[in-house]
Motif scaffolding. Structure first.
Motif, PDB file in Angstrom:
ATOM      1  N   THR A  70     -17.164 -26.967 -26.891  1.00  0.00           N
ATOM      2  CA  THR A  70     -17.035 -28.223 -26.158  1.00  0.00           C
ATOM      3  C   THR A  70     -17.207 -29.409 -27.091  1.00  0.00           C
ATOM      4  O   THR A  70     -18.135 -29.446 -27.910  1.00  0.00           O
ATOM      5  CB  THR A  70     -18.089 -28.318 -25.044  1.00  0.00           C
ATOM      6  OG1 THR A  70     -17.974 -27.185 -24.187  1.00  0.00           O
ATOM      7  CG2 THR A  70     -17.906 -29.580 -24.225  1.00  0.00           C
ATOM      8  N   THR A  71     -16.311 -30.393 -26.975  1.00  0.00           N
ATOM      9  CA  THR A  71     -16.437 -31.668 -27.672  1.00  0.00           C
ATOM     10  C   THR A  71     -16.311 -32.785 -26.640  1.00  0.00           C
ATOM     11  O   THR A  71     -16.156 -32.529 -25.443  1.00  0.00           O
ATOM     12  CB  THR A  71     -15.347 -31.839 -28.745  1.00  0.00           C
ATOM     13  OG1 THR A  71     -14.083 -32.063 -28.105  1.00  0.00           O
ATOM     14  CG2 THR A  71     -15.250 -30.606 -29.634  1.00  0.00           C
ATOM     15  N   ASP A  72     -16.348 -34.030 -27.100  1.00  0.00           N
ATOM     16  CA  ASP A  72     -16.184 -35.157 -26.182  1.00  0.00           C
ATOM     17  C   ASP A  72     -14.780 -35.210 -25.592  1.00  0.00           C
ATOM     18  O   ASP A  72     -14.567 -35.807 -24.538  1.00  0.00           O
ATOM     19  CB  ASP A  72     -16.475 -36.481 -26.904  1.00  0.00           C
ATOM     20  CG  ASP A  72     -17.937 -36.622 -27.295  1.00  0.00           C
ATOM     21  OD1 ASP A  72     -18.781 -35.953 -26.653  1.00  0.00           O
ATOM     22  OD2 ASP A  72     -18.227 -37.376 -28.237  1.00  0.00           O
ATOM     23  N   CYS A  73     -13.814 -34.596 -26.269  1.00  0.00           N
ATOM     24  CA  CYS A  73     -12.411 -34.716 -25.858  1.00  0.00           C
ATOM     25  C   CYS A  73     -11.864 -33.494 -25.130  1.00  0.00           C
ATOM     26  O   CYS A  73     -10.962 -33.625 -24.292  1.00  0.00           O
ATOM     27  CB  CYS A  73     -11.529 -34.996 -27.082  1.00  0.00           C
ATOM     28  SG  CYS A  73     -11.932 -36.532 -27.945  1.00  0.00           S
TER      29      CYS A  73
ATOM     30  N   TYR B 140      -8.321 -13.843 -22.154  1.00  0.00           N
ATOM     31  CA  TYR B 140      -7.887 -15.127 -21.613  1.00  0.00           C
ATOM     32  C   TYR B 140      -8.301 -16.279 -22.528  1.00  0.00           C
ATOM     33  O   TYR B 140      -9.268 -16.204 -23.274  1.00  0.00           O
ATOM     34  CB  TYR B 140      -8.445 -15.349 -20.208  1.00  0.00           C
ATOM     35  CG  TYR B 140      -9.935 -15.597 -20.157  1.00  0.00           C
ATOM     36  CD1 TYR B 140     -10.464 -16.879 -20.304  1.00  0.00           C
ATOM     37  CD2 TYR B 140     -10.836 -14.547 -19.972  1.00  0.00           C
ATOM     38  CE1 TYR B 140     -11.833 -17.106 -20.277  1.00  0.00           C
ATOM     39  CE2 TYR B 140     -12.202 -14.764 -19.936  1.00  0.00           C
ATOM     40  CZ  TYR B 140     -12.691 -16.043 -20.081  1.00  0.00           C
ATOM     41  OH  TYR B 140     -14.051 -16.268 -20.058  1.00  0.00           O
ATOM     42  N   LEU B 141      -7.540 -17.367 -22.420  1.00  0.00           N
ATOM     43  CA  LEU B 141      -7.820 -18.616 -23.123  1.00  0.00           C
ATOM     44  C   LEU B 141      -7.731 -19.745 -22.113  1.00  0.00           C
ATOM     45  O   LEU B 141      -6.755 -19.846 -21.367  1.00  0.00           O
ATOM     46  CB  LEU B 141      -6.806 -18.843 -24.246  1.00  0.00           C
ATOM     47  CG  LEU B 141      -6.894 -20.193 -24.975  1.00  0.00           C
ATOM     48  CD1 LEU B 141      -8.187 -20.282 -25.784  1.00  0.00           C
ATOM     49  CD2 LEU B 141      -5.668 -20.413 -25.866  1.00  0.00           C
ATOM     50  N   ASN B 142      -8.768 -20.580 -22.067  1.00  0.00           N
ATOM     51  CA  ASN B 142      -8.788 -21.699 -21.136  1.00  0.00           C
ATOM     52  C   ASN B 142      -9.056 -22.982 -21.928  1.00  0.00           C
ATOM     53  O   ASN B 142     -10.076 -23.091 -22.621  1.00  0.00           O
ATOM     54  CB  ASN B 142      -9.877 -21.505 -20.087  1.00  0.00           C
ATOM     55  CG  ASN B 142      -9.639 -22.341 -18.851  1.00  0.00           C
ATOM     56  OD1 ASN B 142      -8.827 -22.007 -18.009  1.00  0.00           O
ATOM     57  ND2 ASN B 142     -10.346 -23.449 -18.739  1.00  0.00           N
ATOM     58  N   VAL B 143      -8.140 -23.947 -21.852  1.00  0.00           N
ATOM     59  CA  VAL B 143      -8.261 -25.202 -22.592  1.00  0.00           C
ATOM     60  C   VAL B 143      -8.233 -26.352 -21.596  1.00  0.00           C
ATOM     61  O   VAL B 143      -7.311 -26.456 -20.777  1.00  0.00           O
ATOM     62  CB  VAL B 143      -7.119 -25.371 -23.614  1.00  0.00           C
ATOM     63  CG1 VAL B 143      -7.291 -26.677 -24.383  1.00  0.00           C
ATOM     64  CG2 VAL B 143      -7.070 -24.186 -24.569  1.00  0.00           C
ATOM     65  N   GLY B 144      -9.240 -27.217 -21.659  1.00  0.00           N
ATOM     66  CA  GLY B 144      -9.309 -28.351 -20.757  1.00  0.00           C
ATOM     67  C   GLY B 144      -9.500 -29.650 -21.513  1.00  0.00           C
ATOM     68  O   GLY B 144     -10.188 -29.701 -22.534  1.00  0.00           O
ATOM     69  N   THR B 145      -8.888 -30.728 -21.013  1.00  0.00           N
ATOM     70  CA  THR B 145      -9.029 -32.051 -21.598  1.00  0.00           C
ATOM     71  C   THR B 145      -8.787 -33.080 -20.501  1.00  0.00           C
ATOM     72  O   THR B 145      -8.570 -32.723 -19.340  1.00  0.00           O
ATOM     73  CB  THR B 145      -8.064 -32.257 -22.779  1.00  0.00           C
ATOM     74  OG1 THR B 145      -8.366 -33.502 -23.429  1.00  0.00           O
ATOM     75  CG2 THR B 145      -6.625 -32.262 -22.320  1.00  0.00           C
TER      76      THR B 145
END
Length: 253
Positions: free
Chosen positions: A98-101, A126-131
């Motif tokens: 987790t980062t700020d972005c 699985y791969l989960n990417v959130g922004t």
């Protein structure tokens, strides 16, 4: 018995002490219709309508912080169809950065459909990417799962979520998503790579207490070509549009 155990677990979560390194949630959700990655009408045809209506889903998610960026994550789900001996169970584990972005999670998930779809017991990476979208402020999420066992295909879903505070402790949310299947259903219903389904969900999250949130929702889902069966459940069986609704009670810990 199962619902009694769920209620007891909820009470335990409410009473659990807080640990700085550990956080998560425990939830119980009522669904008017069982739905898995856009599939509902096909299961109605295979199982019978009564079995796919009025389902309950119990889910627990936990994250253990290693530092400000890295966490170990785990979760489990029991989705009970109307006949409480018919379940779709999931267990997952992985690592989250987790980062700020943005947030990236990579993990492994085991799925047990054996009481729903015969002997189907499978697993996936699985791969989960959130922004967050800089233009609209909406949360953007990309989920990709590659089945390494029974299905031997890949499922990808892109979704957007935006919430607006409409009253004290109440947030109205809109979630829209679309998914694509890369030979994901080939071994099950005989279809190949194509658009899977699209959906839009309207929800109203009410924070009843500091830890308890109640969220009624309604979802419109439309199945696309990847969910048009050509074998197994019978040629000509198609996923059409469907409206479902439900209520989720979630406890944070």
């Amino acid at each position: 018995m199962k619902r009694t155990m769920i209620a007891a677990a909820t009470v335990a979560a409410l009473a659990a002490p807080a640990y700085a390194e550990l956080e998560g949630d425990l939830s119980l959700t009522y669904h008017s219709q069982y739905n898995y990655r856009g599939v509902n009408g096909i299961l109605e045809n295979a199982l019978g309508t009564d079995l796919t209506e009025d389902t309950f889903e119990t889910e627990i998610n936990a994250a253990y912080k290693l530092n400000d960026q890295w966490s170990l994550v785990a979760g489990g789900t029991i989705h009970s169809l109307t006949d409480t001996s018919v379940d779709h169970d999931r267990i997952r584990g992985g690592v989250r950065y987790t980062t700020d972005c943005y947030t990236v999670e990579l993990g492994y998930q085991s799925q047990d459909f054996r009481t729903v779809l015969g002997n189907l017991d499978t697993s996936e990476i699985y791969l989960n990417v959130g922004t967050q979208c800089p233009l609209t402020g909406a949360d953007v999420n990309l989920f990709v799962a590659h089945d390494t066992d029974m299905l031997e295909g890949t499922y990808a879903e892109l979704s957007f979520h935006k919430g607006w505070e409409v009253a004290e402790n109440a947030t109205f949310g809109v979630t829209a998503g679309v998914s694509y299947s890369f030979d994901y259903w080939e071994n099950l219903i005989g279809t190949g790579s194509d658009w899977n389904h699209g959906y839009i969900t309207l929800s109203l999250a009410y924070q009843a207490t500091e830890n308890l949130t109640l969220t009624p929702y309604v979802t419109f889902s439309q199945g696309f070509d990847a969910l048009d069966a050509t074998s197994t459940v019978g040629p000509g069986v198609e996923e059409e549009d469907e409206i479902t609704y439900g209520l989720k009670a979630s406890v944070q810990f």
